[in-house]
Every structure is written in structure tokens, then in C-alpha cells.
Design an enzyme around this catalytic site. Structure first.
Site, PDB file in Angstrom:
ATOM      1  N   GLU A 116       0.848  -1.189   0.000  1.00  0.00           N
ATOM      2  CA  GLU A 116       0.000   0.000   0.000  1.00  0.00           C
ATOM      3  C   GLU A 116       0.888   1.245   0.000  1.00  0.00           C
ATOM      4  OE1 GLU A 116      -2.486   0.879   3.382  1.00  0.00           O
ATOM      5  OE2 GLU A 116      -4.003   1.795   2.117  1.00  0.00           O
ATOM      6  N   GLY A 255       2.822   1.596  11.310  1.00  0.00           N
ATOM      7  CA  GLY A 255       2.597   0.809  12.517  1.00  0.00           C
ATOM      8  C   GLY A 255       2.251  -0.627  12.155  1.00  0.00           C
ATOM      9  N   HIS A 290      -7.686  -2.198  14.859  1.00  0.00           N
ATOM     10  CA  HIS A 290      -7.724  -1.341  13.664  1.00  0.00           C
ATOM     11  C   HIS A 290      -7.506  -2.189  12.402  1.00  0.00           C
ATOM     12  CE1 HIS A 290      -6.674   2.507  11.474  1.00  0.00           C
ATOM     13  NE2 HIS A 290      -6.110   1.613  10.680  1.00  0.00           N
ATOM     14  N   GLU A 291      -6.433  -2.966  12.403  1.00  0.00           N
ATOM     15  CA  GLU A 291      -6.090  -3.750  11.209  1.00  0.00           C
ATOM     16  C   GLU A 291      -7.167  -4.786  10.912  1.00  0.00           C
ATOM     17  OE1 GLU A 291      -3.788  -2.509   9.514  1.00  0.00           O
ATOM     18  OE2 GLU A 291      -3.103  -1.226  11.160  1.00  0.00           O
ATOM     19  N   HIS A 294     -10.156  -3.515   9.160  1.00  0.00           N
ATOM     20  CA  HIS A 294      -9.886  -3.366   7.720  1.00  0.00           C
ATOM     21  C   HIS A 294     -10.172  -4.642   6.935  1.00  0.00           C
ATOM     22  CE1 HIS A 294      -8.161   0.568   7.314  1.00  0.00           C
ATOM     23  NE2 HIS A 294      -7.093   0.350   8.033  1.00  0.00           N
ATOM     24  N   GLU A 313      -9.678   4.350   6.436  1.00  0.00           N
ATOM     25  CA  GLU A 313      -8.913   4.699   7.631  1.00  0.00           C
ATOM     26  C   GLU A 313      -9.743   5.331   8.737  1.00  0.00           C
ATOM     27  OE1 GLU A 313      -6.406   3.289   8.083  1.00  0.00           O
ATOM     28  OE2 GLU A 313      -5.590   2.828   6.115  1.00  0.00           O
TER      29      GLU A 313
HETATM   30 ZN    ZN Z   1      -5.517   1.600   8.699  1.00  0.00          ZN
END
Ligand code: ZN
Length: 793
Positions: A116, A255, A290-291, A294, A313
Site C-alpha cells: 500500500e 505501525g 484497527h487492522e 480493515h 482509515e
Molecule cells: Zn488503517
């Protein structure tokens, strides 16, 4: 901007990658089948060496220019393109790259990927655009028998071949569902691992390099399993793959990266154990949550183009808090959102030239600018929270379930999301939200009127569609109370909810940056809270102290006066809590102590520093993790003769948290020879990894002795930084330098240097923002400093 999907729609990629990490070489064969739309096909391919191109099995001519391969063919035909190529593996943290670490005396090598936003094309030729979804069949050959080879999908079979007396170990992966190129991934190397299953039976495995104790994987596994269960439930569509892997990589730019089924992390964002601080555990839980959000928002349903990056995001950035709050209610994680993300978003969004949450991209180089953590992540998340609170969680998530069902394996725009939410809302969702996501900045509300927030106090005719205004932390706006109203609110502070209290202080701290409120008024305001019991109020106080720090020339008498003020401000609370943590203690007190000790380090409070030094132990696992950062730091401040010893420890330790603590500590050095050594370390990737260089730079900019030296270093080594930073991060150096420029002389130097570099879009963008930021800071210091000094007598 040209889209290559307009020429050719790939349907399936068969990728044979022969990867030799020792020779730093990737030999590839890509077979891409798909439909042509025109009589030429264009493919992205970043810095590869092409050996042969075939169309439908016949060798063909091609042009390879500006990282694009151009082929002639027939329009509206099904074709198969085969490309033989090779590319070198570098340590640049982009595309397929090499990561290294020491295990005993041996240097271990890992091959990892970061695709990405558009680095898949540095690994294989493709249409590297999020809408160009296709299936992928990946086959990887490696020379090492004991290397683990991972990719998005489970392994179908493994074989070994001998060719020219060399044995190759080959892994065949199952075919992926249709997905975007930027989410493909693989990892090769030696790892420890641990496995767990989600309630629905998805196999979750977390991996770390072999220089760690595998116990360090347990927490990350448990958080991943709970996150999957939570999202399975609230998103309505179960996690669509059979397995989920998480891998810690020693060299990692961001991160973490949400690759579908194979999430990669910076070591510090995944690996914690019983010797970790509460803060580290919170941050790891948030990153994982968070991941994993996604995996739905981003991977299953993907933005059509990068201008809607915020769909990915902002969503993940608000969902991480919902998930962690469900898993660990005792963390009070939303408080971290309010004092962390919300405050960061307001501060960044106050600057002219900062992008909107949803931003058009005209040039491929501009894509990297989009990833502004304070805006596309934090501000977007705050705007979504505002919307969720207006709709009600139940209705919001009910709409999301339908959205995922309707758009799975597809691509969407903001409008698709607004349409899905509209069915459950009593107000015009699109009209409201577009007014917030399409324009940068935020309003200040006073007596029912709105005015765009401006650091200089200048007027603007920009307006926002206002939601129902609440005095809690719901909205990305500022409420400007008159001095009398503010005093009244303050008088009943104890009767307010925590969110109301935070808003009062956050808003006041923002207004103090404008001509409306004097920064001098912050000094008596801080003094009112010296006995405060809430950690998040202390968090905001620390941020206000951080703002006030910039008024003083480091090392001068005026700064000492401010340090004395800070020392007095924290004295009674430190006395009350003690420097050593208690066996049983509330999370608030743990957090407050850590804030106070950091402030004591800033104020160079000798008494407290000595008490901390007494708690220092050579074996860091014996220091209480909640104060370890401060104790390690205090000990070096009191004993700078240990500087070289600390550097050695920094190099040797494998624990990411301890490494971070040591880096912070050594950056406090005051002796010139030590400062010079630190600055020189920015050029030694064997000691300070490129992923950690920015941190060292930021710490040194806060060190009075190092501040100017390190900026001069950046000027002298700019080409080196560009060459070794990867596309995305070089502009972080001017960004963080601008953050700490407080005088005209350094400002002139800064602009003299960077104005010549603005042919790069990312640098031009950073320098434009830096201009208003530095100008308004210098003006603010001139206006408010005399009154602040009067308060500090
Ligand atoms: Zn993200």
C-alpha cells in the site's frame, strides 16, 4: 490522473516468485489474464528488469518507460500476458523488501512486503489500482528449507525441486478471492508462532522473529480472536478467509498493514507481555483491532479510488475503539480517543493548507500525502463518532450490516456509504457529512453563530452544516465561552461529566492559540487542577504544558522559570501518589504517575529524579513497567557517564518497548560529544534502524543542546534521507522540524533550504503548511509571552 484500469481489466494473476534473500534477488514470472478495453494495455511496474513479454504465448514487443509497460493488442479481447522479470530486494520497506536482525552472532534475514498504496508494482507487473480487483495464485520458491513462507491464503501444497544441483523449496498457495493488489502480501523467514481459533473456527496464528520469547505472542493472539468475534457480529458478514496470520517484522515503515489474511506489524505494535506497560498493551490492542476491522472495511469492501482512503482509515480508526472498549472495559479506552486522536486532529486541522478528510489526488506522488494520521485517521474517526451518536449505535451498525452484504468483494465511494446510512437516519446524512469531510478546518461556535477557526483570528465565510451541538466530546468543533461563562463552568467542574470537562479544557487550549484567549490565562488554569484525579484531564494538562514550552528559548532563564512552575504544579500530586507504583492501584493513578514523572524529567526536578534513579535496576524486567521509561531516562540524566553503555544496551536488546525507552533516554544527552554521536547515529542503520530514525530526530529536536545541530544534519544529509527513507516518510523530517521552530532565524534557514525542494509534491505540501504554522507560532509568542512571564514570577 490516468487510470490503467481504463485500458485493461485483469481477472487473474498467476505469480511464480523465486526469491533468494541471500542474493537479494527476486526472479518472477507473472501470467496475467483479463479483458482489454482498448488496443493498448498499460501495466504498472516499478523499477523491475524485464526479460521477456508474451501475449497469448507469443513473444511480443513492449515499451517500458516511467514505470509503465505498454503493449499493443486488440480491444475487447480476452488475453493472457506473461512477463519474465527480476528485481533486487532492498531494505527500503516498500514492495518486497529485506528486513534484518541479529540473533546471537548471526544476521537473520526476512523478506516482507508493503504494497500500500502502490508498491505491488515494485514486486510484479500489475494494474496497481484499488478498483482493479482480481484473483491471485501465488507460488513462492526459496532456497532455505527451514524458512516459513506465508501469504494471504492457506498453503495448498509444498514441493521441492532440484535444478542445476540446487534444491528449491516451493510453496503453492490457494487462490485468493477477488481483491486489490495493495492487499496482497507474503513473508519469508524463521519465526516462532502461536495459534488460537476464533469462535467461528478461523485459525489465527501470530508470528515473531526468533530473537523473541514466543510467550510474547499470547496477548496479540487473544486480542485478534476477540476482535474477529466482535466484527463477525457487528458487521454481519463473517470473516471471509479460512485463516488469519499476524507477523511482527523488525523493519517496518508504518505501525501495521492490513494485508488480507496476513497482517504485518512493526514489532512494538504487536509484541507485549507481562513486563509491558498498560500503555503498550492498549496501543497493541488498538492497532490489532484497527487492522482487523480493515479485513472488512478496506479488504472485503474497498474504496474505488484513493480520494476515498478515508472510508478505510477513518472507519478503522473509530472501530478500533469500539472493539477495544468491548474487550477491555477497564481500559476506559474512549478517554484515550478524546485526549489523543481528537486533540491531535484539532491541532493539525487548525493549520491552513491541511487537507480535507476526503481529498482529490491528481498525481500518483500525492497519494502518499493522503495518509495524514491526524486528518484521514483521527479527524475522520471523530466525524464518524459524531454521526454514530446522532444516529444511535444500533441503527448505525444495522445499516453497516446491509452495506457489507451489498458491496462485498466490490468497490465503493462515500456516496454508497451515505446511501446505506440514510435508510436509518432522520436527517440528510450526505448533506451533513459532506460539509465536514470535504472541507478542511472546523468551526468555532459562539452564541449560536459559527466562524471558521483561525490561528490568526482572521474572518472567513466558510460554514458547516451543524449537527445538534453537544458540550461533550461528540463534535469536531470548538465552543467559545465568554470569560464569565467559562469561569462559571469551571466553578462547577466537579458536577460536569468527564467528556464535558475535557471539552472545556481542550477548547480553551485551542482558543489560547488565537487572539481570542491569551495563553497567559492557561497558567492559572493549570494551577486549578493540581489535585485532579482524572488521568485524561492530566493528559490534556500535559498537552497544554507542551504548548507553553514553545514560548521559551530552551536553556535560558525564562525557561527555568517555567520549569519551576511545572515542578510546583506537580509537587503535591507526586507526593500523594509516590514515585513507586503500588501493588493495587487504579488505572487512573498509574497513568497520572507516569505523566507526572515525565513532567518531572522535563522540569529536571532533582528530588524526583533521584528517587527514580534509586529504582533503577540493571535487569530492566525488574523495573515496574509503568515507570520504566522514566526511570531509565532519569538514571541517564543523573549519570551521563553511562551514555555509551546505554547505546550498547539499545543495540543489543530485542524487546521493542525497552528499545524505545533507551532511545528516548539517550536523546536527553547534554554533553556535546554525546549529542554529536547521537546525530551521527542517524546515518548508522546498523544501530538506529531507518524505521526508528524519525523518533530519534523528534527527540533531538526537543533537546536544547541538539535542536539546531540535528536540523543542520538534515540539511546536509537530505539526499541521503530521500534515498533511504522510502517515498512516504522523507517529508516527516520537515514536518516535525516545523513543529519545533520558534524563532525567525531558524525559520529563515528552514525555508531557505526547503523552498528549493518543493518540486516534490509531498515536500511542497509539507512546506506550505509549515509556513502558516511557523508564522502563527512566532506571532503568538510575540503577543502572549510578556503576559506569560508576568504570571511566572
Ligand atoms: Zn488503517
Amino acid at each position: 490522473m490516468e487510470r490503467l484500469l481504463d485500458y485493461f481489466k485483469p481477472q487473474n494473476y498467476q505469480l511464480f516468485l523465486d526469491i533468494d534473500k541471500h542474493k537479494k534477488m527476486l526472479q518472477g514470472r507473472a501470467i496475467i489474464s483479463g479483458l482489454t478495453k482498448r488496443d493498448i494495455v498499460k501495466l504498472h511496474a516499478k523499477n523491475i528488469i524485464i526479460e521477456k513479454v508474451m501475449i497469448n504465448g507469443k513473444e511480443d514487443d513492449y515499451i517500458y518507460k516511467d514505470n509503465i509497460i505498454i503493449l499493443e493488442t486488440k480491444a475487447d479481447a480476452e488475453i493472457e500476458i506473461t512477463i519474465h522479470y527480476r528485481t533486487a530486494l532492498k531494505g527500503n520497506m516498500e514492495g518486497a523488501y529485506l528486513s534484518t536482525y541479529n540473533y546471537g552472532d548471526v544476521e537473520e534475514l526476512i523478506v516482507a512486503t508493503q504494497f500500500e498504496p502502490h508498491y505491488a508494482s515494485a514486486c510484479f507487473p500489475c494494474v496497481d489500482e484499488p478498483s482493479a480487483k482480481a484473483t491471485f495464485e501465488l507460488i513462492i520458491s526459496v532456497p532455505d528449507k527451514d524458512d516459513v513462507v506465508l501469504s494471504n491464503m492457506p498453503i495448498k501444497q509444498t514441493k521441492h525441486f532440484t535444478s542445476e544441483n540446487v534444491v528449491k523449496y516451493t510453496t503453492f498457495f490457494e487462490k485468493t478471492p477477488v481483491m486489490s493488489t495493495y492487499l496482497l502480501a507474503f513473508v519469508i523467514g524463521k519465526f516462532h508462532h502461536q495459534t488460537i481459533r476464533s469462535s467461528r473456527g478461523v485459525k489465527i496464528t501470530t508470528y515473531c522473529p526468533i530473537n523473541h520469547d514466543p510467550k510474547i505472542l499470547k496477548y496479540a493472539n487473544a486480542v485478534a480472536a476477540s476482535s474477529l468475534d466482535y466484527y463477525d457480529d457487528v458487521f454481519g458478514v463473517p470473516y471471509p478467509l479460512k485463516k488469519l496470520d499476524q507477523v511482527a517484522i523488525p523493519d517496518f515503515e508504518a505501525g501495521a498493514m492490513e494485508n488480507w489474511g496476513l497482517v504485518t506489524y512493526r514489532e512494538s505494535c504487536l509484541l507485549v507481555d507481562k513486563n509491558s506497560s498498560l500503555d503498550a498493551k492498549k496501543s497493541v490492542a488498538l492497532t490489532i483491532a484497527h487492522e482487523l476491522s480493515h479485513q472488512w472495511f478496506g479488504n472485503l469492501v474497498t474504496m474505488k479510488w484513493w480520494n476515498d482512503l478515508w472510508l478505510n482509515e477513518s472507519f478503522a480508526s473509530v472501530m478500533e475503539y469500539y472493539a477495544v472498549d468491548m474487550m477491555f472495559p477497564k481500559y476506559h479506552i474512549w478517554e484515550d480517543f478524546f485526549t489523543g486522536d481528537c486533540l491531535a486532529a484539532l491541532r493539525r486541522d487548525a493549520l491552513d493548507g491541511v487537507q480535507a478528510v476526503k481529498q482529490e489526488v491528481r498525481d500518483p506522488e500525492e497519494i502518499s500525502i493522503l495518509f495524514d494520521g491526524a486528518i484521514v485517521y483521527a479527524k475522520g474517526a471523530h466525524l464518524l463518532l459524531m454521526l454514530i451518536r446522532m444516529m444511535g449505535e444500533h441503527k448505525f451498525f444495522a445499516s453497516m450490516k446491509k452495506y457489507f452484504k451489498a458491496h462485498r468483494y466490490g468497490n465503493t465511494t462515500s456516496d454508497d456509504l451515505w446511501a446505506a446510512l440514510q435508510r436509518n437516519a432522520k436527517f440528510d446524512v450526505k448533506k451533513l457529512m459532506n460539509s465536514w469531510i470535504l472541507q478542511p478546518g472546523f468551526p468555532v461556535l459562539k452564541d449560536g453563530e459559527q466562524q471558521k477557526f483561525s490561528l490568526s483570528g482572521s474572518a472567513s465565510d466558510k460554514t458547516w452544516v451543524l449537527p445538534e451541538i453537544r458540550d461533550d466530546m461528540s463534535g469536531h468543533y470548538i465552543i467559545n465561552y465568554s470569560d464569565e461563562e467559562f469561569a462559571k463552568k469551571l466553578a462547577q467542574f466537579d458536577k460536569l461529566s468527564l467528556e464535558q470537562r475535557l471539552r472545556l479544557l481542550v477548547d480553551r487550549s485551542m482558543l489560547a492559540k488565537t487572539p481570542h484567549v491569551s495563553s497567559a490565562s492557561l497558567i492559572p488554569l493549570l494551577s486549578k487542577f493540581e489535585n485532579e484525579k482524572s488521568a485524561s484531564v492530566w493528559e490534556v494538562m500535559a498537552a497544554i504544558i507542551g504548548d507553553l514550552k514553545t514560548f521559551f528559548d530552551p536553556g535560558f532563564e525564562e525557561e527555568l522559570r517555567f520549569k519551576k512552575f511545572v515542578k510546583n504544579l506537580i509537587a503535591s500530586k507526586i507526593k500523594q501518589l509516590g514515585v513507586s507504583p503500588k501493588t493495587i492501584e487504579s488505572p487512573d493513578n498509574i497513568k497520572i504517575r507516569s505523566i507526572l514523572l515525565s513532567l518531572a524529567i522535563y522540569a529536571r526536578d532533582k528530588d524526583v529524579l533521584e528517587q527514580m534513579t534509586n529504582l533503577y535496576q540493571e535487569d530492566y524486567s525488574l523495573i515496574n513497567p509503568e515507570i520504566r521509561t522514566q526511570v531509565i531516562c532519569a538514571n541517564l540524566i543523573m549519570h551521563e557517564e553511562l551514555f555509551n553503555d546505554y547505546i550498547l544496551k539499545y543495540q543489543i536488546t530485542s524487546k521493542p518497548e525497552v528499545k524505545a525507552d533507551l532511545l528516548f533516554a539517550i536523546a536527553q544527552a547534554k554533553e556535546l560529544k554525546n549529542v554529536e554521536k547521537l546525530v551521527a547515529l542517524l546515518e548508522y542503520p546498523d544501530v538506529v534502524k531507518p524505521q526508528d530514525r524519525l523518533h530519534l530526530f523528534i527527540y533531538l529536536r526537543r533537546n536544547a543542546r541538539a535542536k539546531h545541530i540535528v536540523l543542520d544534519w538534515v540539511f546536509k544529509h537530505w539526499d541521503y534521507l530521500l534515498a533511504t527513507s522510502g517515498d512516504q516518510s522523507a517529508d516527516d523530517f520537515p514536518r516535525y522540524a516545523a513543529n519545533t521552530i520558534i524563532d525567525q532565524e531558524e525559520s529563515d534557514k528552514f525555508f531557505n533550504f526547503f523552498m528549493e525542494k518543493i518540486d516534490k509534491p509531498a515536500i511542497a505540501h509539507t512546506i506550505k503548511i509549515a509556513k502558516t504554522e511557523i508564522e502563527s507560532r512566532i506571532a503568538l509568542i510575540a503577543a502572549d509571552k510578556p503576559d506569560i512571564l508576568k504570571q511566572l514570577i
